[in-house]
Design an enzyme around this catalytic site. Sequence first.
Site: not given
Length: 501
Positions: A162, A165, A170, A183, A269
């Site tokens: 889905i 990064g 993920v 993850k 972040d």
Amino acid sequence: MIKEILNEINAIERFLKNHKRYLGEEYVKYQTTLNELRLKVKLKEIENNVRDALKLKSDGEYLKARNLLKKSSNDIDKLEDEMINLKIKTFNSQITNLKNQINNELNLIKNLLLGEDSSINAPYNSSSVNSSNPINQSFSGENELLNKLNELLSKYQNPIKIGEGGFSYVFKAIKNGKTVAIKVPKELTETTGEIFLREIGNWKKLKHINIVQLYYSNIYPYPYIEMEYCEKELNKIKNNLELKEAVLLFFEVLNGLKYAHSKGIIHKDLKPHNILIKNNIPKITDWGLSKEITSKSTTINALTLQYSAPEQISRETIDKRTDIYQMGIILYELTTKKLPFNGNEFDIIYSIKNEMPPKPSELNPLIDEKLEYIILKCIQKDKSKRYQSVEELQKDLSEYLNIQLTTNLTASKTNKDFSRSIFYCADLVLFHLLNNDLGDALNYLYDLKYYADKNCSEEIINSVDNLIKAIEYRIEEGIKEPSDEIKIKAKIVVNKVKMRF
């Protein structure tokens, strides 16, 4: 090589044209072969462009190399879409390897442009885009690693990718009837290993309703994190939020950040992509770049530049106020629908270090002087001029929200616009619960019950009554904060009252 493939394509096309009526079902197989060859040509052209970009990088032409790599990245995304449409899997491994290499090279060039000492200007090597090269390979390019990943995913039902990064993929999956997110790192290197372990170490310390919950983690059969699944991402709905709605959501996110800071952890972040939403409750995720406040290490690798604080750009010491700066950028974007700094990387870097953005009220006239002051104080260049803690920021934001919501409620009552009164009253219930003001929340909940009695079903009225009893009980017992269960229930109940169920 490309010329040879084109000749092969032409030969097959001629054959199909001359023999179509004789081929029958074999015609479809030849068409599939033809499609694969066409894709192979495009893939080879992209590989050649990457090779040219590496040569430009080797010659010190970093901007040209970066532009060519970005073009290659777009081209490979289009190629991947074609493969999906044609249901061709032949080049999955090569494409994954090439995408990883392009992303890694873009990060290296970014560091070189920013003057990062840790960046390595690797010499040009024509074999570096070959899919058999072990450097930069992800699990998709290694049978052993792919087998381990498949072994991991086989423990779950219906795993679906889905998102991804800078360092990870993920998946959404089902475990024991419950939807979870998984993850996994994109590749196994010292850098990704360090980031992954840091993320697990810090995330385990964080248990809060406004932080995505970590359920389980392991390194066998493949390193992974099993975590709470959230159905929405702030980045995808940020432009659909009204001003009041955006500020209330922002205030709620701050509760999660305040908790993390209390545990000695800063995120580093923060951006809309890292704020997920489940049952209308925002939750901070992606703690891979987070660090304990006692740590002195700092880097800008993998950060999203437009959300980076000046001290991150300049490689200076970061602290809680760095997170506050990033939250300020998010608030600026949520309320104006624009990022404060735009342009190419050099323009953005210069602006972050030296310029203040346009005033938020110039972009959205609904932003008053108080809210504008809050936003601009968050994003001051000098850390000492920002809010020094989340608590300090929430104090000013709390005063702003309380004034706005009570003023709107009073005006709606004066104008006898009771449909609006229900909305403002409901928002005040939620706001005071978020602010741990149980007494004020209860008073507005009594008002909301009055509206519910006149407009809602018996089921909703009973739900409001139960919520009132739960809050009354906590006040009587001297408990100062609402439970997570009350916050979740309150969101559901007041939204149903708004909709007049």
